[in-house]
Design a protein around this motif. Structure first.
Motif, PDB file in Angstrom:
ATOM      1  N   PHE A  49      26.378 -59.663 -92.677  1.00 12.36           N
ATOM      2  CA  PHE A  49      25.166 -60.433 -92.975  1.00 12.36           C
ATOM      3  C   PHE A  49      24.063 -59.529 -93.503  1.00 12.36           C
ATOM      4  CE2 PHE A  49      26.955 -64.200 -91.119  1.00 12.36           C
ATOM      5  CZ  PHE A  49      26.260 -65.220 -91.747  1.00 12.36           C
ATOM      6  N   CYS A  50      24.016 -58.301 -93.038  1.00 13.95           N
ATOM      7  CA  CYS A  50      23.039 -57.356 -93.587  1.00 13.95           C
ATOM      8  C   CYS A  50      23.312 -57.140 -95.073  1.00 13.95           C
ATOM      9  CB  CYS A  50      23.114 -56.035 -92.820  1.00 13.95           C
ATOM     10  SG  CYS A  50      21.974 -54.773 -93.444  1.00 13.95           S
ATOM     11  N   GLU A  51      24.571 -56.874 -95.421  1.00 15.74           N
ATOM     12  CA  GLU A  51      24.912 -56.655 -96.821  1.00 15.74           C
ATOM     13  C   GLU A  51      24.759 -57.919 -97.651  1.00 15.74           C
ATOM     14  OE1 GLU A  51      27.642 -52.779 -97.203  1.00 15.74           O
ATOM     15  OE2 GLU A  51      28.787 -54.624 -96.885  1.00 15.74           O
ATOM     16  N   ALA A  52      24.958 -59.081 -97.024  1.00 14.81           N
ATOM     17  CA  ALA A  52      24.816 -60.350 -97.745  1.00 14.81           C
ATOM     18  C   ALA A  52      23.392 -60.563 -98.244  1.00 14.81           C
ATOM     19  CB  ALA A  52      25.227 -61.512 -96.850  1.00 14.81           C
ATOM     20  N   TYR A  53      22.431 -59.943 -97.580  1.00 16.96           N
ATOM     21  CA  TYR A  53      21.028 -60.087 -97.988  1.00 16.96           C
ATOM     22  C   TYR A  53      20.455 -58.786 -98.545  1.00 16.96           C
ATOM     23  CZ  TYR A  53      21.082 -64.765 -96.130  1.00 16.96           C
ATOM     24  OH  TYR A  53      21.385 -66.093 -95.918  1.00 16.96           O
ATOM     25  N   GLY A  54      21.364 -57.933 -99.046  1.00 13.17           N
ATOM     26  CA  GLY A  54      20.918 -56.745 -99.767  1.00 13.17           C
ATOM     27  C   GLY A  54      20.551 -55.565 -98.910  1.00 13.17           C
ATOM     28  N   GLY A  55      20.905 -55.587 -97.625  1.00 11.66           N
ATOM     29  CA  GLY A  55      20.584 -54.479 -96.737  1.00 11.66           C
ATOM     30  C   GLY A  55      21.570 -53.332 -96.849  1.00 11.66           C
ATOM     31  N   GLU A  56      21.185 -52.177 -96.272  1.00 11.53           N
ATOM     32  CA  GLU A  56      22.026 -50.985 -96.315  1.00 11.53           C
ATOM     33  C   GLU A  56      22.903 -50.900 -95.072  1.00 11.53           C
ATOM     34  OE1 GLU A  56      20.007 -47.284 -97.386  1.00 11.53           O
ATOM     35  OE2 GLU A  56      18.249 -48.494 -97.896  1.00 11.53           O
ATOM     36  N   LEU A  57      24.168 -50.600 -95.302  1.00  7.31           N
ATOM     37  CA  LEU A  57      25.134 -50.505 -94.217  1.00  7.31           C
ATOM     38  C   LEU A  57      24.718 -49.453 -93.193  1.00  7.31           C
ATOM     39  CD1 LEU A  57      27.959 -51.701 -93.419  1.00  7.31           C
ATOM     40  CD2 LEU A  57      28.942 -49.661 -94.474  1.00  7.31           C
ATOM     41  N   LYS A  58      24.236 -48.313 -93.648  1.00  9.91           N
ATOM     42  CA  LYS A  58      23.909 -47.214 -92.737  1.00  9.91           C
ATOM     43  C   LYS A  58      22.767 -47.584 -91.785  1.00  9.91           C
ATOM     44  CE  LYS A  58      20.784 -44.737 -95.918  1.00  9.91           C
ATOM     45  NZ  LYS A  58      20.538 -43.446 -96.615  1.00  9.91           N
ATOM     46  N   LYS A  59      21.876 -48.485 -92.243  1.00 11.07           N
ATOM     47  CA  LYS A  59      20.796 -48.922 -91.355  1.00 11.07           C
ATOM     48  C   LYS A  59      21.292 -49.898 -90.299  1.00 11.07           C
ATOM     49  CE  LYS A  59      16.794 -48.352 -94.410  1.00 11.07           C
ATOM     50  NZ  LYS A  59      15.643 -49.041 -95.064  1.00 11.07           N
ATOM     51  N   ALA A  60      22.283 -50.705 -90.675  1.00 14.00           N
ATOM     52  CA  ALA A  60      22.785 -51.721 -89.750  1.00 14.00           C
ATOM     53  C   ALA A  60      23.775 -51.166 -88.734  1.00 14.00           C
ATOM     54  CB  ALA A  60      23.440 -52.850 -90.542  1.00 14.00           C
ATOM     55  N   LEU A  61      24.426 -50.050 -89.043  1.00 12.60           N
ATOM     56  CA  LEU A  61      25.503 -49.540 -88.195  1.00 12.60           C
ATOM     57  C   LEU A  61      25.091 -49.276 -86.744  1.00 12.60           C
ATOM     58  CD1 LEU A  61      27.731 -47.249 -90.410  1.00 12.60           C
ATOM     59  CD2 LEU A  61      28.500 -49.031 -88.824  1.00 12.60           C
ATOM     60  N   PRO A  62      23.971 -48.598 -86.486  1.00 13.72           N
ATOM     61  CA  PRO A  62      23.606 -48.361 -85.087  1.00 13.72           C
ATOM     62  C   PRO A  62      23.369 -49.656 -84.316  1.00 13.72           C
ATOM     63  CG  PRO A  62      22.341 -46.931 -86.551  1.00 13.72           C
ATOM     64  CD  PRO A  62      23.027 -47.936 -87.409  1.00 13.72           C
ATOM     65  N   VAL A  63      22.807 -50.652 -84.990  1.00 16.42           N
ATOM     66  CA  VAL A  63      22.570 -51.943 -84.341  1.00 16.42           C
ATOM     67  C   VAL A  63      23.887 -52.656 -84.096  1.00 16.42           C
ATOM     68  CG1 VAL A  63      21.390 -54.172 -84.512  1.00 16.42           C
ATOM     69  CG2 VAL A  63      20.282 -52.104 -85.390  1.00 16.42           C
ATOM     70  N   ALA A  64      24.778 -52.610 -85.080  1.00 17.46           N
ATOM     71  CA  ALA A  64      26.096 -53.218 -84.923  1.00 17.46           C
ATOM     72  C   ALA A  64      26.841 -52.589 -83.749  1.00 17.46           C
ATOM     73  CB  ALA A  64      26.903 -53.048 -86.210  1.00 17.46           C
ATOM     74  N   ALA A  65      26.792 -51.266 -83.647  1.00 16.39           N
ATOM     75  CA  ALA A  65      27.440 -50.573 -82.535  1.00 16.39           C
ATOM     76  C   ALA A  65      26.797 -50.968 -81.207  1.00 16.39           C
ATOM     77  CB  ALA A  65      27.360 -49.058 -82.739  1.00 16.39           C
ATOM     78  N   ALA A  66      25.487 -51.081 -81.197  1.00 16.58           N
ATOM     79  CA  ALA A  66      24.782 -51.484 -79.979  1.00 16.58           C
ATOM     80  C   ALA A  66      25.188 -52.887 -79.545  1.00 16.58           C
ATOM     81  CB  ALA A  66      23.272 -51.417 -80.197  1.00 16.58           C
ATOM     82  N   LEU A  67      25.363 -53.784 -80.508  1.00 20.11           N
ATOM     83  CA  LEU A  67      25.791 -55.145 -80.189  1.00 20.11           C
ATOM     84  C   LEU A  67      27.208 -55.161 -79.615  1.00 20.11           C
ATOM     85  CD1 LEU A  67      24.228 -56.823 -83.322  1.00 20.11           C
ATOM     86  CD2 LEU A  67      23.717 -57.492 -80.961  1.00 20.11           C
ATOM     87  N   GLU A  68      28.073 -54.284 -80.125  1.00 21.45           N
ATOM     88  CA  GLU A  68      29.415 -54.183 -79.544  1.00 21.45           C
ATOM     89  C   GLU A  68      29.351 -53.627 -78.121  1.00 21.45           C
ATOM     90  OE1 GLU A  68      33.687 -54.435 -79.438  1.00 21.45           O
ATOM     91  OE2 GLU A  68      32.068 -55.473 -80.488  1.00 21.45           O
ATOM     92  N   MET A  69      28.445 -52.729 -77.865  1.00 19.69           N
ATOM     93  CA  MET A  69      28.249 -52.213 -76.504  1.00 19.69           C
ATOM     94  C   MET A  69      27.788 -53.334 -75.568  1.00 19.69           C
ATOM     95  SD  MET A  69      26.385 -48.654 -77.605  1.00 19.69           S
ATOM     96  CE  MET A  69      26.024 -48.027 -75.961  1.00 19.69           C
ATOM     97  N   LEU A  70      26.862 -54.142 -76.035  1.00 18.62           N
ATOM     98  CA  LEU A  70      26.389 -55.269 -75.226  1.00 18.62           C
ATOM     99  C   LEU A  70      27.511 -56.261 -74.968  1.00 18.62           C
ATOM    100  CD1 LEU A  70      22.898 -55.805 -76.894  1.00 18.62           C
ATOM    101  CD2 LEU A  70      23.314 -54.987 -74.568  1.00 18.62           C
ATOM    102  N   HIS A  71      28.296 -56.544 -76.005  1.00 17.17           N
ATOM    103  CA  HIS A  71      29.436 -57.444 -75.844  1.00 17.17           C
ATOM    104  C   HIS A  71      30.423 -56.888 -74.816  1.00 17.17           C
ATOM    105  CE1 HIS A  71      32.789 -60.031 -76.608  1.00 17.17           C
ATOM    106  NE2 HIS A  71      33.495 -59.102 -77.220  1.00 17.17           N
ATOM    107  N   THR A  72      30.738 -55.597 -74.930  1.00 19.00           N
ATOM    108  CA  THR A  72      31.683 -54.972 -74.004  1.00 19.00           C
ATOM    109  C   THR A  72      31.149 -55.011 -72.573  1.00 19.00           C
ATOM    110  OG1 THR A  72      32.493 -53.535 -75.767  1.00 19.00           O
ATOM    111  CG2 THR A  72      32.993 -52.868 -73.516  1.00 19.00           C
ATOM    112  N   SER A  73      29.853 -54.839 -72.422  1.00 15.88           N
ATOM    113  CA  SER A  73      29.278 -54.902 -71.068  1.00 15.88           C
ATOM    114  C   SER A  73      29.485 -56.281 -70.446  1.00 15.88           C
ATOM    115  CB  SER A  73      27.786 -54.542 -71.100  1.00 15.88           C
ATOM    116  OG  SER A  73      26.993 -55.594 -71.633  1.00 15.88           O
ATOM    117  N   THR A  74      29.405 -57.329 -71.269  1.00 17.77           N
ATOM    118  CA  THR A  74      29.631 -58.679 -70.725  1.00 17.77           C
ATOM    119  C   THR A  74      31.101 -58.895 -70.378  1.00 17.77           C
ATOM    120  OG1 THR A  74      30.011 -59.785 -72.872  1.00 17.77           O
ATOM    121  CG2 THR A  74      27.720 -59.582 -72.118  1.00 17.77           C
TER     122      THR A  74
END
Length: 290
Positions: A51-76
């Protein structure tokens, strides 16, 4: 690049970001990495990236957030498997965290991972962190993931009063909201407008319902070897699910209905490559075997 190659690229990027050198020698690193490295499809962080790339965002900026979201998911997931919750011994084909270590260490690891995730977001994107954390917490809190888990527990005890609409409401909270957090976060990182955020949230809502109903179906018809976790656990735990209320046939039709609605919302995306990728991902999640 075809769908399989793009998915593999996203997944590798996420998993590289999940190596977390800052936690390698920390207390609780073993149960944390046991759960994070157990595998999985990484659907949630991939949704954030796409979705970041779909709206013209940079992958490198989204990666730490994406990883953090996977950490949150794993915690649940660690919490879901606990004896006081779903009491499952297997997760992603490996012993659940509380089985591999101890119940106390699993509880601590889940909590520590969540705090590490929010720290990762704050350090990576300080200018956007406030908005991102606010959105993620809203989706995950008492009106989202954790409220949904409470309903899930309640419906185990009060099955006679539960109907299909109540179960769908629980799915909206427990499953859809984390997917919404991922899609919306990607849009925020890209600087998309509020209309885009609303569209992303609506897409994730429909995707989440299709995903969870499909999960229920797989729990009924799949095998432990394929699924990577115990099958028939819902029946064993006397849990009311959408399938147990409406049957496999209607559940399958409804999963298709929500998938079609999710696909229709992707028509609003202007980046053709992202639209194509998300279309294939949405279809694959409906037809998956695990």
């Amino acid at each position: 690049m075809d769908f399989t190659e793009k998915y593999a690229e996203y997944k590798k990027a996420v998993e590289d970001c999940l190596k977390l050198p800052e936690l390698e020698n920390a207390l609780l690193s073993e149960p944390i990495f046991h759960s994070l490295n157990a595998g999985g499809k990484r659907v949630r962080p991939i949704l954030c990236l796409s979705f970041c790339e779909a709206y013209g965002g940079e992958l490198k900026k989204a990666l730490p957030v994406a990883a953090a979201l996977e950490m949150l998911h794993t915690s649940t997931l660690i919490q879901d498997d606990l004896p006081c919750m779903d009491d499952d011994d297997l997760r992603r084909g490996k012993p659940a965290c509380h089985i591999a270590f101890s119940e106390a260490e699993a509880v601590l690891a889940a909590s520590a991972m969540a705090y590490s995730a929010f720290r990762k977001i704050a350090e990576a994107l300080p200018q956007s962190a406030s908005r991102l954390i606010k959105e993620i917490c809203a989706y995950m809190g008492v009106e989202g993931v954790y409220g949904g888990q409470k309903l899930d527990m309640r419906y185990e005890r009060e099955a006679e009063d539960v109907d299909s609409e109540k179960v769908l409401q629980m799915y909206r909270m427990k499953t859809c909201t984390l997917l919404q957090a991922c899609c919306v976060s990607g849009c925020i990182i890209a600087g998309a407008d509020e209309k885009a955020l609303k569209n992303a949230a609506e897409y994730a809502y429909n995707l989440g319902l299709a995903f969870q109903i499909t999960d229920d179906i797989l729990d009924e018809i799949s095998s432990e070897a394929v699924l990577g976790k115990p099958v028939n656990s819902d029946a064993r735990n006397k849990k009311t699910t959408y399938v147990s209320l409406v049957g496999l046939e209607k559940a399958g039709r409804d999963a298709e209905k929500y998938t079609k609605e999710a696909l229709s919302l992707l028509e609003n995306l202007s980046v053709s490559q992202s639209k194509k990728f998300l279309t294939e991902l949405t279809k694959n999640l409906l037809s998956r075997e695990n």
